[in-house]
Design an enzyme around this catalytic site. Structure first.
Site, short mmCIF file in Angstrom:
data_model
loop_
_atom_site.label_atom_id
_atom_site.label_comp_id
_atom_site.label_asym_id
_atom_site.label_seq_id
_atom_site.Cartn_x
_atom_site.Cartn_y
_atom_site.Cartn_z
N CYS A 1 0.86 -1.19 0.00
CA CYS A 1 0.00 0.00 0.00
C CYS A 1 0.89 1.24 0.00
O CYS A 1 2.09 1.15 0.20
CB CYS A 1 -0.87 0.03 1.24
N ARG B 1 1.61 1.50 -6.40
CA ARG B 1 1.94 0.50 -5.38
C ARG B 1 0.72 -0.33 -4.96
O ARG B 1 0.86 -1.36 -4.34
CB ARG B 1 2.50 1.18 -4.13
N TRP C 1 -3.94 -1.94 -1.17
CA TRP C 1 -3.94 -3.15 -2.00
C TRP C 1 -4.29 -4.26 -1.03
O TRP C 1 -3.50 -4.58 -0.14
CB TRP C 1 -2.57 -3.36 -2.62
N ASN D 1 0.67 -0.02 6.44
CA ASN D 1 1.14 -0.84 5.33
C ASN D 1 1.85 -2.03 5.95
O ASN D 1 2.68 -1.84 6.84
CB ASN D 1 2.12 0.01 4.48
N GLY D 2 1.52 -3.25 5.53
CA GLY D 2 2.15 -4.43 6.13
C GLY D 2 1.08 -5.39 6.61
O GLY D 2 -0.10 -5.27 6.25
N GLU E 1 10.34 -14.81 -19.34
CA GLU E 1 10.08 -13.38 -19.13
C GLU E 1 9.05 -12.86 -20.15
O GLU E 1 8.15 -12.10 -19.81
CB GLU E 1 11.40 -12.60 -19.20
N LYS F 1 5.44 -11.23 -19.17
CA LYS F 1 5.01 -9.89 -19.59
C LYS F 1 3.62 -9.97 -20.21
O LYS F 1 2.76 -9.15 -19.91
CB LYS F 1 5.98 -9.28 -20.63
N GLU G 1 0.82 -10.76 -17.51
CA GLU G 1 0.46 -9.76 -16.50
C GLU G 1 -0.25 -8.55 -17.06
O GLU G 1 -1.07 -7.97 -16.38
CB GLU G 1 1.65 -9.37 -15.61
N HIS H 1 8.36 -32.96 -24.93
CA HIS H 1 8.02 -33.75 -23.74
C HIS H 1 6.64 -33.39 -23.20
O HIS H 1 6.31 -33.72 -22.08
CB HIS H 1 9.07 -33.54 -22.64
N LYS I 1 3.06 -2.70 -7.92
CA LYS I 1 4.44 -2.54 -8.36
C LYS I 1 5.42 -3.18 -7.40
O LYS I 1 6.39 -3.80 -7.79
CB LYS I 1 4.74 -1.05 -8.55
C1 F6R Z 1 6.95 -8.47 -13.35
C2 F6R Z 1 7.23 -7.82 -12.08
C3 F6R Z 1 7.32 -8.66 -10.85
C4 F6R Z 1 8.57 -8.24 -10.06
C5 F6R Z 1 8.62 -8.99 -8.72
C6 F6R Z 1 9.89 -8.66 -7.96
O1 F6R Z 1 6.89 -7.56 -14.40
O2 F6R Z 1 7.37 -6.63 -12.02
O3 F6R Z 1 7.35 -10.02 -11.16
O4 F6R Z 1 9.69 -8.53 -10.84
O5 F6R Z 1 7.51 -8.65 -7.95
O6 F6R Z 1 9.99 -7.29 -7.71
P1 F6R Z 1 11.36 -6.62 -7.29
O7 F6R Z 1 12.29 -6.76 -8.43
O8 F6R Z 1 11.00 -5.20 -7.00
O9 F6R Z 1 11.85 -7.35 -6.08
#
Ligand code: F6R
Length: 610
Positions: free
Chosen positions: A2, A27, A74, A100-101, A483, A487, A490, A506, A605
């Site tokens: 949050c 966030r 969040w 937050n937490g 990756e 992308k 998400e 397989h 984020k």
């Molecule tokens: C994917 C993404 C997440 C972060 C993950 C780790 O696009 O953004 O999978 O990579 O939550 O976040 P960090 O790198 O901030 O520890």
């Protein structure tokens, strides 16, 4: 997860809080609220949904106050709705807080408080805190002491800010496991979970540490430990500008951040290569480099995209440093009592530097005595501060939820670390020089690839209605397949899976028909012939093929349905190039589906809860 923002000073705090919340929205964004004090009475306004909805509601009320708190939520405990949104207040409407937490023992605390007659309005763990604090004020303690005593009873994590209308000159803030900073202004002070919320008002920042409690008044700021000892805090001048944070003319932060990659890669490499020696210099590792090079084993721990960077790092470290390397999901690492020896080095890779799982794994590795290092983007973040040493990626602020430039700069830093260790061990100067010169060429090559944006947008138009995608790559490009699939998942909500191309036979081959687009990452390298065979197999089953190939590759250019031709480099650096078209493909598909690219559903984020 949050976002927290708070203000005390001479100005009307309401627009400051709303602006701060807008900056923090990335966030967490399922609900938002503000709380203020006026003439010794509190007003709380909350709303489900985006900060703009809250803003509309607040505008109608014509509120004014010189002290207040704001929060974007969040959800972790309780659905996103107005009741569960923060701030939470006590029964008498004299104390309110934002949190937050996660309060892990909230059920026990709640039962105890209920037995004393406290009634709960929300399903959140956070509400427990406000009643607990209230119970201490009722026993005659002032608000600061009440917060302090309450926190002695709490198990879990918090970034917390509290205001009492009976002492309306101060904000009490406390931190354990969730980021919190204090912004120092002129006749005004701020708190925030992230500097971006307050950067337009002050660049003087104090980072609170775990276990610290701060009392913030308009002309005064003091910090104490949980046991009342005063702490001298250092003020940091931060250099991030608002321009850096803003979208810079692009439709979305994600596109801006994809396009910024040549610049962020240059920043990541700048000053870190000695061409004539074919060496890397990384100031952050200076004191630990010998121990690092002598490590018996390297572990790379991270989550999500950063974990994918770790997988590429494993290939690099094993190929060039000849040190056994393992990659761990930080979340799993912490809970399975991993075998860690004193001769091991554990790198924690994190864009935000605040990911709760990664932070918890870090603490575990520290306890077990390993050398604990960080690869982070956010300067001064918790992971950067908790590790013994480390390297910043210098990607610049990443606001779009889908990580892009953070990933490519993580790969760059991992390549630099490989070069650093390998040259200390047995890599020759000539081979070192080749890596160094190829690294320096990467930003230009990324610029070339970004010119393919329009071509990739057209491919996105063709595939935007697909329901499934398969991504396949080999060796260094297998993590890129993962990756690329992440992308797409998400931001476009299309189901996608990444596999090592050889694994296709397989199992996943059973999925292939004309409705299954398959993305091959197929640059010309030592596994090229094998991947051409895989492509033939998919073609034979009617699969539609998009392939990332190297410029000069006429064979695959003819064979596949859509070829994206990119410049080439040495194998270890190829993932920095091959991932760029996949970022653009996911971006354009999501935009064409009309989705919110920067704030995809259910995601935040920075995942600061476990
Ligand atoms: C994917 C993404 C997440 C972060 C993950 C780790 O696009 O953004 O999978 O990579 O939550 O976040 P960090 O790198 O901030 O520890």
């Amino acid at each position: 997860m949050c976002g927290i923002v708070g203000y005390v000073g001479n100005k009307n705090c309401v627009p400051i809080l709303i602006n701060g919340l807008k900056r923090l929205e990335y966030r967490g964004y399922d609900s938002a609220g503000i709380g203020i004090v006026n003439h010794n009475s509190i007003t709380i306004v909350k709303n489900k949904g985006k900060v703009s909805f809250l803003e509309e509601k607040v505008d109608k009320l014509d509120l004014e106050s010189e002290i207040g708190l704001g929060h974007t939520r969040w959800a972790t405990h309780g659905i996103p709705n107005e009741l569960n949104a923060h701030p939470h207040a006590n029964e008498d409407q004299t104390i309110f807080l934002i949190h937050n937490g996660i309060i892990e023992n909230y059920q026990v605390l709640k039962k105890g408080l209920q037995s004393f007659g406290y009634e709960f309005k929300s399903e959140t763990d956070s509400e427990v805190l406000v009643h607990l604090i209230d119970s201490f004020t009722k026993r005659g303690h002032d608000i600061t002491k009440s917060v302090q005593l309450s926190l002695h009873e709490v198990e879990g994590t918090y970034g917390l800010a509290v205001i009492s209308s009976k002492e309306p000159d101060k904000i009490i803030a406390a931190r354990k496991g969730s980021p919190l900073v204090v912004g120092i202004g002129d006749n005004e002070n701020f708190i925030a979970s992230d500097v971006s919320a307050i950067i337009s008002y002050t660049k003087q920042i104090v980072y609170l540490e775990d276990g610290e409690i701060a009392v913030i008044k308009k002309n005064e700021f003091t910090a104490k430990t949980a046991f009342d000892n005063e702490i001298e805090k250092e003020i940091h001048e931060i250099s991030m500008t608002l321009d850096e944070i803003d979208r810079g003319g692009y439709a979305h932060f994600m596109l801006k951040e994809i396009m910024e990659q040549p610049e962020s890669l240059r920043n990541s490499i700048r000053g870190r290569i000695i061409d004539e020696d074919g060496r890397a210099i990384l100031g952050g590792l200076r004191d630990v480099v010998d121990k690092l090079a002598d490590s018996k084993r390297i572990i790379l721990a991270a989550c999500g995209t950063s974990w994918h960077a770790g997988l590429v790092g494993e290939y690099m470290f094993e190929q060039f440093c000849r040190i056994p390397t393992e990659v761990e999901y930080a979340s799993e690492f912490r809970y399975r009592n991993p075998v860690i020896e004193k001769e091991d080095t554990v790198f924690f890779i994190s864009q935000s530097g605040e990911t709760a799982d990664t932070l918890a794994a870090l603490k575990e590795a520290k306890i077990k005595g390993a050398l604990v290092l960080g690869i982070c983007n956010v300067v001064g973040s918790s992971i950067a501060r908790e590790t013994q040493a480390g390297v910043y990626t210098h990607a610049g602020p990443e606001i779009g939820v889908a990580s892009t430039k953070a990933f490519t700069t993580q790969l760059t830093v991992l390549a630099l670390i490989s070069l650093l260790i390998a040259r200390k061990k047995n890599l020759s100067k000539v081979d070192g020089q080749q890596i160094a010169s190829e690294l320096k060429l990467i930003p230009e090559k990324v610029e070339e690839i970004l010119k393919l944006n329009l071509q990739i947008e057209k491919i996105a138009e063709e595939f935007k209605d697909a329901s499934n995608f398969l991504y396949l790559g080999r060796g260094y490009n297998f993590p890129v397949a993962l990756e690329g699939a992440l992308k797409l998942k998400e931001i476009s909500y299309i189901h996608a899976e990444g596999y090592p191309a050889a694994e296709m036979k397989h199992g996943p081959i059973a999925l292939i028909d004309e409705n299954m687009p398959v993305v091959f990452i197929a640059p010309k390298d030592s596994t090229y012939d094998k991947i051409v065979s895989n492509i033939q197999e998919v073609k034979a089953r009617g699969g539609r093929i998009i392939a990332i190939i190297t410029e000069e590759d006429e064979q695959l250019n003819k064979l596949v349905d859509y070829a994206i031709r990119i410049p080439s480099t040495i194998r270890m650096l190829m993932p920095i190039l091959t991932v760029i078209p996949l970022q653009l493909l996911a971006y354009h598909i999501a935009v064409k589906k009309g989705l919110n690219v920067d704030q995809p559903r259910n995601l935040a984020k920075s995942v600061t809860v476990e």
